[in-house]
Design a protein around this motif. Structure first.
Motif, PDB file in Angstrom:
ATOM      1  N   GLN A 240       0.810  -1.213   0.000  1.00 25.01           N
ATOM      2  CA  GLN A 240       0.000   0.000   0.000  1.00 25.01           C
ATOM      3  C   GLN A 240       0.848   1.269   0.000  1.00 25.01           C
ATOM      4  N   ASN A 241       2.146   1.129   0.282  1.00 20.97           N
ATOM      5  CA  ASN A 241       3.028   2.294   0.418  1.00 20.97           C
ATOM      6  C   ASN A 241       3.749   2.561  -0.896  1.00 20.97           C
ATOM      7  N   ILE A 242       3.085   3.241  -1.812  1.00 18.89           N
ATOM      8  CA  ILE A 242       3.635   3.554  -3.129  1.00 18.89           C
ATOM      9  C   ILE A 242       3.603   5.066  -3.305  1.00 18.89           C
ATOM     10  N   TYR A 243       4.774   5.656  -3.742  1.00 23.78           N
ATOM     11  CA  TYR A 243       4.891   7.113  -3.778  1.00 23.78           C
ATOM     12  C   TYR A 243       5.217   7.663  -5.162  1.00 23.78           C
ATOM     13  N   GLN A 244       4.937   6.905  -6.192  1.00 20.80           N
ATOM     14  CA  GLN A 244       5.103   7.358  -7.572  1.00 20.80           C
ATOM     15  C   GLN A 244       4.109   6.586  -8.420  1.00 20.80           C
ATOM     16  N   ASP A 245       3.911   7.050  -9.656  1.00 20.33           N
ATOM     17  CA  ASP A 245       2.882   6.466 -10.521  1.00 20.33           C
ATOM     18  C   ASP A 245       3.466   5.578 -11.623  1.00 20.33           C
ATOM     19  N   GLU A 246       4.780   5.664 -11.843  1.00 27.42           N
ATOM     20  CA  GLU A 246       5.384   4.932 -12.956  1.00 27.42           C
ATOM     21  C   GLU A 246       5.403   3.426 -12.711  1.00 27.42           C
ATOM     22  N   ARG A 247       5.616   3.026 -11.456  1.00 27.65           N
ATOM     23  CA  ARG A 247       5.676   1.608 -11.116  1.00 27.65           C
ATOM     24  C   ARG A 247       4.729   1.320  -9.962  1.00 27.65           C
ATOM     25  N   PRO A 248       3.443   1.185 -10.233  1.00 24.59           N
ATOM     26  CA  PRO A 248       2.503   0.826  -9.158  1.00 24.59           C
ATOM     27  C   PRO A 248       2.799  -0.588  -8.677  1.00 24.59           C
ATOM     28  N   PHE A 249       2.356  -0.894  -7.461  1.00 29.03           N
ATOM     29  CA  PHE A 249       2.563  -2.252  -6.966  1.00 29.03           C
ATOM     30  C   PHE A 249       1.761  -3.242  -7.800  1.00 29.03           C
ATOM     31  N   ILE A 250       2.416  -4.323  -8.172  1.00 27.32           N
ATOM     32  CA  ILE A 250       1.735  -5.444  -8.809  1.00 27.32           C
ATOM     33  C   ILE A 250       2.271  -6.705  -8.147  1.00 27.32           C
ATOM     34  N   SER A 251       1.386  -7.566  -7.704  1.00 31.21           N
ATOM     35  CA  SER A 251       1.817  -8.735  -6.947  1.00 31.21           C
ATOM     36  C   SER A 251       2.487  -9.756  -7.846  1.00 31.21           C
ATOM     37  N   ALA A 252       3.411 -10.513  -7.257  1.00 30.09           N
ATOM     38  CA  ALA A 252       4.045 -11.611  -7.996  1.00 30.09           C
ATOM     39  C   ALA A 252       3.002 -12.632  -8.431  1.00 30.09           C
ATOM     40  N   ARG A 253       1.967 -12.811  -7.612  1.00 27.33           N
ATOM     41  CA  ARG A 253       0.912 -13.770  -7.934  1.00 27.33           C
ATOM     42  C   ARG A 253       0.155 -13.358  -9.195  1.00 27.33           C
ATOM     43  N   LYS A 254      -0.177 -12.092  -9.297  1.00 22.20           N
ATOM     44  CA  LYS A 254      -0.907 -11.625 -10.480  1.00 22.20           C
ATOM     45  C   LYS A 254      -0.061 -11.808 -11.742  1.00 22.20           C
ATOM     46  N   VAL A 255       1.208 -11.414 -11.661  1.00 19.95           N
ATOM     47  CA  VAL A 255       2.084 -11.563 -12.825  1.00 19.95           C
ATOM     48  C   VAL A 255       2.217 -13.030 -13.202  1.00 19.95           C
ATOM     49  N   LEU A 256       2.337 -13.887 -12.205  1.00 23.44           N
ATOM     50  CA  LEU A 256       2.458 -15.325 -12.468  1.00 23.44           C
ATOM     51  C   LEU A 256       1.245 -15.844 -13.225  1.00 23.44           C
ATOM     52  N   PHE A 257       0.046 -15.506 -12.776  1.00 19.91           N
ATOM     53  CA  PHE A 257      -1.159 -15.989 -13.455  1.00 19.91           C
ATOM     54  C   PHE A 257      -1.342 -15.324 -14.816  1.00 19.91           C
TER      55      PHE A 257
END
Length: 464
Positions: A240-257
């Motif tokens: 939840q702690n993201i301070y820029q817009d270029e690289r939002p958090f994306i989970s390893a699980r989502k990328v895997l699927f």
């Protein structure tokens, strides 16, 4: 909810002698680990837990004067899931209804269903990490790839369970990115020494480095794990702690699927989350979870047996987790306040991340990558040779020497980079971005004044 700071995120140095700590407390300068009123949000989670801890309040006709209706309803919901109350053991994996709430949260986040039977609630993420490392490590020849700089939980737990730490270095010049040519060499070297590398750890966003991994980086990481037959342990507690817009958090699980078969069916992944971070900061409540993906059923059964040894995770922490993954929704009486306060906290932390990075980069011989996520800045301090010599004469690691001098002069408490691991001859410190926003100008001014004086002192010696 309060933006509290645990030992996991504290900026204090344990190397300081008692006299230094006394002087630091007397200093007018705030320390880097200060809790701030601006980081306190009034989420319904403490209200819900308070009602669950004292259920007789629900029978009071005036309860609606003290607690919002949605907090009352949620407390009744959790009490129905825990008929023995908060003082009774739960399922060793956690209360089934709360594990279902976690699964629903994961599905909303990733767009893929999650199985509550593969989700275990834990006393903070750290307990889950230790549980999985204990399951993976058989003897001293089992190796775990861990990023350096790294959060010391991993090196300590690997040592405790009798395994071998296999460090891979993050590339500071590439914003603490992953260099897979170097990582492959690291794995090959470990194997040549008889080490069986069994798993790889990632911390995203990074602690202490504050970077966010791109989707492309995570894809390459998953392909690497697939080809090297490694389980992936994804520490995602700062998502939840993201301070820029270029690289939002994306989970390893989502990328895997998203990548599809064969990787999505074969790469073994364990993901960790907690109530300790984000804008919740309930680190003392010890709520966390891990989710297992593609682990063999027999392995899951063994992990269940190990979890059963501890009987159950603490029940109040489970309820905090339930509220975190299932927060107030539009239409709930608490929603507008919750949404406004959580937004305000994250926006303030974004501004503080920028102020701290800019402040460090304005200082002599200090270079700092932008804090893209998590709660830390990790600037490199380019120490003059005379300062390194002075540290050796004092019997101190050079960055410990610098951090103690900083503490003595300003009261600003930081952690030397050597506590996290770093390349030979390179020095850092870690500090949080948690001081009150209005205190940042004074803090960074105090740091700059000290640093410039320190550099002048030891560079002048070098020129003599």
């Amino acid at each position: 909810m309060s933006r509290r700071c645990s030992t996991r995120c504290a900026g204090s140095s344990t190397s300081a002698p008692p006299s230094s700590r006394r002087r630091a407390r007397r200093s007018s300068s705030p320390t880097s680990a200060t809790r701030t009123p601006s980081d306190r949000s009034r989420s319904p989670s403490p209200q819900v837990v308070a009602l669950c801890q004292a259920p007789f309040l629900l029978d009071d006709p005036n309860v609606g004067l003290l607690f919002p209706a949605d907090a009352i309803a949620r407390a009744k919901h959790y009490l129905s899931l825990a008929p023995g109350g908060l003082g009774a053991y739960s399922d060793s994996r956690g209360i089934p209804g709360i594990r279902k709430e976690v699964a629903d949260f994961i599905q909303r986040r990733d767009g893929y269903p999650s199985d509550p039977e593969l989700i275990y609630l834990t006393d903070g993420a750290s307990k889950g990490v230790m549980q999985m490392l204990n399951a993976i490590i058989r003897n001293e020849r089992d190796g775990i790839l861990v990023p350096v700089p790294q959060y010391p939980l991993y090196s300590a737990a690997i040592s405790l369970f009798g395994g071998s730490l296999v460090p891979y270095y993050l590339e500071e010049e590439a914003n603490w990115g992953l260099d897979f040519v170097s990582i492959r060499q690291t794995v090959a070297e470990a194997r040549s020494k008889g080490i069986t590398v069994r798993a790889m750890v990632i911390i995203n966003p990074g602690n202490p480095t504050g970077q966010c991994l791109s989707e492309a980086n995570i894809k390459e990481l998953l392909q690497f794990c697939y080809h090297e037959n490694l389980a992936l342990l994804a520490d995602e507690v700062y998502q939840q702690n993201i301070y820029q817009d270029e690289r939002p958090f994306i989970s390893a699980r989502k990328v895997l699927f998203d990548m599809g078969p064969p990787l999505s069916r074969e790469v073994q992944l364990v993901s960790f989350h907690t109530v300790s971070k984000g804008f919740w900061g309930e680190c003392g409540q010890r709520g966390g979870y891990f989710e297992m993906t593609n682990l063999p059923p027999k392995t899951v059964d063994e992990i269940y047996k190990v979890a059963s040894i501890a009987l159950s995770p603490n029940v109040p922490g489970q309820i905090f987790m339930g509220v975190m993954v299932n927060p107030p929704k539009p239409g709930d009486i608490s929603y507008l306040k919750f949404a406004a306060e959580s937004k305000s906290i994250l926006e303030s932390m974004r501004r503080r991340a920028r102020m701290m990075t800019d402040g460090f980069n304005s200082c002599r011989n200090v270079v700092c990558n932008f804090t893209e996520g998590a709660m830390y800045s990790f600037p490199q301090i380019r120490l003059p040779p005379r300062a390194i010599e002075a540290a050796k004469r004092a019997g101190k690691v050079p960055d410990v020497f610098y951090c103690l001098k900083l503490l003595e002069a300003t009261g600003i408490s930081t952690v030397p980079g050597s506590g996290f691991g770093q390349k030979e001859g390179v020095f850092h410190l870690r500090t949080t971005i948690l001081p009150a926003e209005e205190d940042f100008p004074a803090i960074m001014s105090s740091f700059k004044k000290f640093n410039d004086s320190f550099m002048e002192q030891y560079e002048s010696y070098s020129r003599m």
